[in-house]
Enzyme design. Structure first.
Site, mmCIF file in Angstrom:
data_model
loop_
_atom_site.group_PDB
_atom_site.id
_atom_site.type_symbol
_atom_site.label_atom_id
_atom_site.label_comp_id
_atom_site.label_asym_id
_atom_site.label_seq_id
_atom_site.Cartn_x
_atom_site.Cartn_y
_atom_site.Cartn_z
ATOM 1 N N GLY A 42 0.849 -1.153 0.111
ATOM 2 C CA GLY A 42 -0.177 -0.102 -0.009
ATOM 3 C C GLY A 42 0.948 1.199 0.001
ATOM 4 N N SER A 48 4.575 7.311 2.636
ATOM 5 C CA SER A 48 5.040 6.147 3.876
ATOM 6 C C SER A 48 6.505 5.892 2.786
ATOM 7 C CB SER A 48 4.228 5.279 4.100
ATOM 8 O OG SER A 48 3.781 4.757 3.057
ATOM 9 N N ASP A 67 1.939 -1.988 -4.507
ATOM 10 C CA ASP A 67 0.471 -1.018 -4.812
ATOM 11 C C ASP A 67 0.173 -1.613 -6.318
ATOM 12 O OD1 ASP A 67 -1.674 0.564 -4.877
ATOM 13 O OD2 ASP A 67 -0.942 1.398 -3.128
ATOM 14 N N SER A 120 -1.516 -7.860 -4.397
ATOM 15 C CA SER A 120 -0.669 -8.176 -3.338
ATOM 16 C C SER A 120 -0.704 -9.968 -3.179
ATOM 17 C CB SER A 120 -1.315 -7.759 -2.093
ATOM 18 O OG SER A 120 -0.558 -8.525 -0.914
ATOM 19 N N ASP A 137 -0.298 -1.501 4.981
ATOM 20 C CA ASP A 137 -1.041 -0.238 4.842
ATOM 21 C C ASP A 137 -1.770 -0.483 3.493
ATOM 22 O OD1 ASP A 137 -2.208 1.943 5.737
ATOM 23 O OD2 ASP A 137 -0.732 3.149 5.092
ATOM 24 N N HIS A 140 -8.409 -1.552 3.522
ATOM 25 C CA HIS A 140 -8.455 -1.820 4.861
ATOM 26 C C HIS A 140 -9.964 -2.595 5.106
ATOM 27 C CE1 HIS A 140 -5.342 0.731 5.586
ATOM 28 N NE2 HIS A 140 -5.988 1.434 6.185
ATOM 29 N N ASP A 166 -3.291 1.697 11.089
ATOM 30 C CA ASP A 166 -4.537 1.993 11.025
ATOM 31 C C ASP A 166 -5.266 1.081 11.928
ATOM 32 O OD1 ASP A 166 -4.960 4.503 9.291
ATOM 33 O OD2 ASP A 166 -4.501 2.967 7.784
HETATM 34 MG MG MG Z 1 -3.021 3.983 6.563
#
Ligand code: MG
Length: 206
Positions: A42, A48, A67, A120, A137, A140, A166
């Site tokens: 992600g 990040s 990603d 992924s 990440d 979600h 998260d």
């Molecule tokens: Mg996040």
């Protein structure tokens, strides 16, 4: 480019990673062994990636940044985290790859951060590398979060770290899947070592 310059750039990059949690990722990456191999799942526009990549550069490591760059469910039109400026006018689909690529170039991290574009689970089914650090990440939702966990947590080396973003203990603060995979890790050979905001860091013991 110095680490401070890269971190300043990370802070200007669009994304959802709060500054203190991004700096915690940087510290985590630079505390890995010399020549470490890192993975983030992600990447969005690379915020990040730069925090982690800056740390990786300091230890002569490499960060793989995975990603599909089409955005998660929560990033699509009509959802909370939609950004119309990231839609490719050619096909009307979300595409963060050009933004991510520009970020990595601006941070002068092309020799450290390697992008992998794809799903992924599919990527994991054909790659057998293990990692000194895995940062999850991605999507979600139930399905993507568990796919990321089941695919990549077993690839963390003993003594390596699994970081999950998260993670909210209180359901009122955020979705359940990141918290659920965090709990699974605790019962599957990982130990809590640090936390910052919703970032949880676990170390593989066995
Ligand atoms: Mg996040």
């Amino acid at each position: 480019m110095t680490s401070d310059e890269r971190l300043a750039l990370a802070l200007l990059t669009p994304g959802f990673m709060p500054p203190d949690e991004g700096l915690a990722l940087y510290e985590l990456a630079r505390s890995r062994p010399e020549g470490a191999t890192l993975l983030e799942v992600g990447a969005w526009c690379g915020r990040s990636s730069v925090f982690l990549g800056t740390g990786a550069a300091e230890v002569g490591g490499v960060l793989f940044s995975l990603d599909h760059h089409r955005g998660s469910e929560e990033n699509q039109a009509g959802w909370e985290y939609f950004d119309a400026s990231l839609v490719d006018p050619a096909d009307g689909r979300l595409n963060t790859l050009p933004h991510w690529q520009r970020t990595i170039a601006l941070a002068d991290l092309e020799a450290v951060v390697v992008g992998i574009v794809g799903e992924s689970g599919l990527v994991g089914s054909r790659l057998s590398t293990s990692f000194d650090l895995v940062f999850i990440d991605g999507g979600h939702g139930e399905e993507p979060a568990w796919t990321d966990y089941r695919t990549w947590a077993p690839r963390v080396k003993v003594g390596g770290v699994l970081a999950i973003h998260d993670v909210f203990h209180d359901p009122a603060e955020g979705g359940r899947p990141p918290y659920e995979i965090y709990c699974a890790a605790l019962s599957e050979g990982f130990e809590d070592v640090s936390r910052c905001g919703s970032l949880r860091v676990l170390e593989r013991l066995t």
